[in-house]
Design an enzyme around this catalytic site. Structure first.
Site, PDB file in Angstrom:
ATOM      1  N   ASP A  96      -5.730 -13.934   9.039  1.00  0.00           N
ATOM      2  CA  ASP A  96      -4.551 -13.796   8.167  1.00  0.00           C
ATOM      3  C   ASP A  96      -3.384 -14.667   8.609  1.00  0.00           C
ATOM      4  O   ASP A  96      -2.229 -14.216   8.640  1.00  0.00           O
ATOM      5  CB  ASP A  96      -4.081 -12.328   8.106  1.00  0.00           C
TER       6      ASP A  96
ATOM      7  N   ASP B  17      -4.387 -13.936  -2.727  1.00  0.00           N
ATOM      8  CA  ASP B  17      -3.810 -13.507  -1.457  1.00  0.00           C
ATOM      9  C   ASP B  17      -3.831 -14.732  -0.560  1.00  0.00           C
ATOM     10  O   ASP B  17      -4.884 -15.166  -0.080  1.00  0.00           O
ATOM     11  CB  ASP B  17      -4.609 -12.350  -0.841  1.00  0.00           C
TER      12      ASP B  17
ATOM     13  N   GLU C  68      -8.656 -13.871  -1.788  1.00  0.00           N
ATOM     14  CA  GLU C  68      -7.951 -14.138  -0.532  1.00  0.00           C
ATOM     15  C   GLU C  68      -8.667 -15.259   0.221  1.00  0.00           C
ATOM     16  O   GLU C  68      -9.883 -15.229   0.398  1.00  0.00           O
ATOM     17  CB  GLU C  68      -7.900 -12.861   0.313  1.00  0.00           C
TER      18      GLU C  68
ATOM     19  N   HIS D 296     -10.852 -14.300   3.141  1.00  0.00           N
ATOM     20  CA  HIS D 296     -12.029 -13.535   2.729  1.00  0.00           C
ATOM     21  C   HIS D 296     -13.090 -14.477   2.171  1.00  0.00           C
ATOM     22  O   HIS D 296     -14.284 -14.264   2.364  1.00  0.00           O
ATOM     23  CB  HIS D 296     -11.667 -12.492   1.680  1.00  0.00           C
TER      24      HIS D 296
ATOM     25  N   ASP E 299     -10.783 -12.019  10.194  1.00  0.00           N
ATOM     26  CA  ASP E 299      -9.703 -12.190   9.227  1.00  0.00           C
ATOM     27  C   ASP E 299      -8.393 -12.386   9.991  1.00  0.00           C
ATOM     28  O   ASP E 299      -7.677 -11.424  10.242  1.00  0.00           O
ATOM     29  CB  ASP E 299      -9.666 -10.916   8.364  1.00  0.00           C
TER      30      ASP E 299
ATOM     31  N   ASP F 125      -0.530 -12.619   1.994  1.00  0.00           N
ATOM     32  CA  ASP F 125      -1.208 -11.593   2.784  1.00  0.00           C
ATOM     33  C   ASP F 125      -1.488 -12.226   4.149  1.00  0.00           C
ATOM     34  O   ASP F 125      -2.622 -12.558   4.495  1.00  0.00           O
ATOM     35  CB  ASP F 125      -2.492 -11.143   2.090  1.00  0.00           C
TER      36      ASP F 125
ATOM     37  N   HIS G 117       0.886  -1.164   0.000  1.00  0.00           N
ATOM     38  CA  HIS G 117       0.000   0.000   0.000  1.00  0.00           C
ATOM     39  C   HIS G 117       0.926   1.215   0.000  1.00  0.00           C
ATOM     40  O   HIS G 117       2.007   1.168   0.616  1.00  0.00           O
ATOM     41  CB  HIS G 117      -0.844   0.107   1.268  1.00  0.00           C
TER      42      HIS G 117
ATOM     43  N   GLU H 249     -10.392  -7.081  -4.955  1.00  0.00           N
ATOM     44  CA  GLU H 249     -10.193  -8.106  -3.928  1.00  0.00           C
ATOM     45  C   GLU H 249     -11.451  -8.172  -3.066  1.00  0.00           C
ATOM     46  O   GLU H 249     -11.682  -7.304  -2.220  1.00  0.00           O
ATOM     47  CB  GLU H 249      -8.960  -7.769  -3.080  1.00  0.00           C
TER      48      GLU H 249
ATOM     49  N   ASP I  38       2.495   2.063   3.274  1.00  0.00           N
ATOM     50  CA  ASP I  38       3.384   1.074   3.885  1.00  0.00           C
ATOM     51  C   ASP I  38       4.826   1.493   3.594  1.00  0.00           C
ATOM     52  O   ASP I  38       5.734   1.234   4.385  1.00  0.00           O
ATOM     53  CB  ASP I  38       3.231  -0.322   3.264  1.00  0.00           C
TER      54      ASP I  38
HETATM   55  C1  XLS Z   1      -7.411  -6.821   4.051  1.00  0.00           C
HETATM   56  C2  XLS Z   1      -6.915  -7.009   2.688  1.00  0.00           C
HETATM   57  C3  XLS Z   1      -5.764  -6.099   2.298  1.00  0.00           C
HETATM   58  C4  XLS Z   1      -5.606  -6.104   0.807  1.00  0.00           C
HETATM   59  C5  XLS Z   1      -4.875  -4.945   0.262  1.00  0.00           C
HETATM   60  O1  XLS Z   1      -8.193  -7.615   4.588  1.00  0.00           O
HETATM   61  O2  XLS Z   1      -6.589  -8.341   2.500  1.00  0.00           O
HETATM   62  O3  XLS Z   1      -4.612  -6.497   2.950  1.00  0.00           O
HETATM   63  O4  XLS Z   1      -4.983  -7.272   0.356  1.00  0.00           O
HETATM   64  O5  XLS Z   1      -5.461  -3.729   0.583  1.00  0.00           O
HETATM   65 NI    NI Z   2      -5.562  -9.190   0.890  1.00  0.00          NI
HETATM   66 NI    NI Z   3      -7.490  -9.862   4.393  1.00  0.00          NI
END
Ligand code: XLS
Ligand code: NI
Ligand code: NI
Length: 441
Positions: A314, A301, A273, A276, A312, A344, A106, A237, A109
């Protein structure tokens, strides 16, 4: 701290190599062998593994009950330019040691956002020049860039879908800069994740108007980037909720419907993702299959959720069953359109050793590599494909084929039903299919 890139942040950890599954070395790949050819491509080409700047070099591990636990040696300088360069040095050291070819970011970042828009613009331009040098020196490339239009309080009511036009314009200005950064760094794709594009309550929301605004906004982004010579794909996404209660890009099917409604389906594809997908009550492979059918399986992702909670998390991928089923879809679709496999994912708050982030990426890459090898074997040496095709064989000839060609009317189906009378049951054989997957794992 040095800016020349000579300073070593990940001390004592060397290049991560493939050693095979008999190796006991935790800092080696057991399955990911970058040059090994599977289904006509090397693993490196199939996956285009990418490191997520935000989790690996920015995220300190804070949760709602306590602050971060990571002690990053970079990002300490009070000078934002120096801190950003130090972070870039750490990032390129890590990506290079992992032997991965890509990263994703991003905008903020890369460098701390400034208190004014114009100062942020100049900071981004400075770090872009530095990243160009880092990319050239290492050969690491940009898989995709994106803009963080969800953290800053100004976006609390949305970015492109904010009810205040001036916030929409501010988001547009920010995304213009993120697109410029992505183009300048030779980014292969550009991602839109609509973190705050949705709503908390329909009572204060004009959903139709917000969706029209999002369609117009994305059209402007596409037109601008194309005019700058950007040839890559744009990705949506999807995510159903969190942070908004209802997010407009709920899942892949919803995002595809949206893109078609606003005429964006030629330029946009989907970035799926894992976590998600599960938040949307789908499997990862379901989301991939929906995208593949539309010719929009753009990028992945990679992460995983937690089956016992509903947010989430992750976590890094390690579910071989889930990933094998996903790799079946991946191989049958002929891979990804322009994208890659971006981790991700974040290490846990209590994973605080320097090596933990290496172990996490090794595990993720090995999970995908192992799943790819298994899926390839299932497709080529097991009865799986034949069995699946056989379920549809009544459409391969005769009236079934006429139906597929569009040559039958409802009255024809009526007549066939009359002739046939009651039909014998045909088993779906789900347990057999499941057993075949297990046998090859
Ligand atoms: C958040 C998203 C984010 C995207 C990019 O849940 O996964 O990380 O991949 O903005
Ligand atoms: Ni993501
Ligand atoms: Ni995410």
């Amino acid at each position: 701290m040095a800016t020349l890139g000579n300073y070593e942040y990940y001390k004592g950890i060397g290049d991560i190599k493939y050693e095979g599954k008999e190796s006991d070395n935790p800092l080696a790949f057991k399955y990911y062998n970058p040059d090994q050819v599977v289904a006509g491509k090397t693993m490196r080409e199939h996956f285009k593994f990418s490191v997520a700047y935000w989790h690996t070099f920015c995220g300190l591990g804070a949760d709602p009950f306590g602050p971060g636990t990571q002690q990053f040696e970079w990002d300490k300088s009070s000078d934002p330019i120096q801190a950003a360069k130090d972070k870039a040095d750490a990032a390129f050291e890590f990506i290079t040691k992992m032997g991965f070819g890509y990263y994703c970011f991003h905008d903020f970042d890369l460098i701390r956002e400034a208190s004014t828009f114009s100062e942020s613009e100049s900071r981004l331009a400075t770090i872009t020049e530095y990243l160009k040098e880092k990319q050239a020196a290492s050969g690491v490339k940009l898989l995709w860039g994106t803009a963080n239009c969800f953290s800053n309080p100004r976006y609390m009511n949305g970015a492109a879908t904010n009810p205040d036009f001036n916030v929409v314009a501010r988001a547009g200005g920010q995304i213009k800069l993120a697109l410029d950064t992505t183009v300048a760094l030779g980014g292969e794709n550009y991602v839109f994740w609509g973190g705050r594009e949705g709503y908390m309550s329909l009572l204060n929301t004009d959903m139709g108007r917000e969706l029209d605004h999002m369609g117009r906004f994305l059209t402007m982004c596409r037109d601008y980037a194309r005019a700058q010579g950007f040839k890559g794909n744009f990705f949506i996404e999807p995510k159903p909720m969190e942070p908004s209660k209802h997010q407009y890009d709920f899942d892949t099917a919803t995002a595809i419907g949206f893109l078609r409604e606003y005429g964006l389906d030629n330029d946009f594809k989907i970035n799926i993702e894992v976590n998600h997908a599960t938040l949307a009550q789908h499997t990862f492979q379901h989301e991939m299959e929906v995208a593949a059918k539309a010719g929009m399986l753009g990028s992945l992702d990679a992460n995983r959720g937690d089956y016992q909670n509903g947010w989430d998390t992750d976590q890094f991928p390690n579910n071989i069953q889930e990933t094998t089923e996903a790799m079946l879809v991946f191989l049958k679709a002929g891979g990804l359109q322009g994208g890659g496999v971006n981790f991700d994912a974040k290490i846990r708050r209590n994973s605080t050793d320097l090596e933990d982030v290496f172990l996490a990426h090794i595990g993720g890459a090995d999970t995908f590599a192992r799943a790819l090898l298994i899926a390839d074997k299932i497709i080529n040496s097991s009865p799986y494909e034949t069995l699946r095709k056989a379920r549809y064989s009544s459409f391969d000839s005769g009236k079934g084929l006429e139906f597929e060609k569009g040559n039958l009317k409802l009255e024809d189906l009526y007549n066939i039903a009359q002739e046939n009378g009651e039909l014998p049951l045909k088993s779906g054989k789900q347990e057999l299919f499941e057993n075949i997957i297990n046998q090859y794992i």
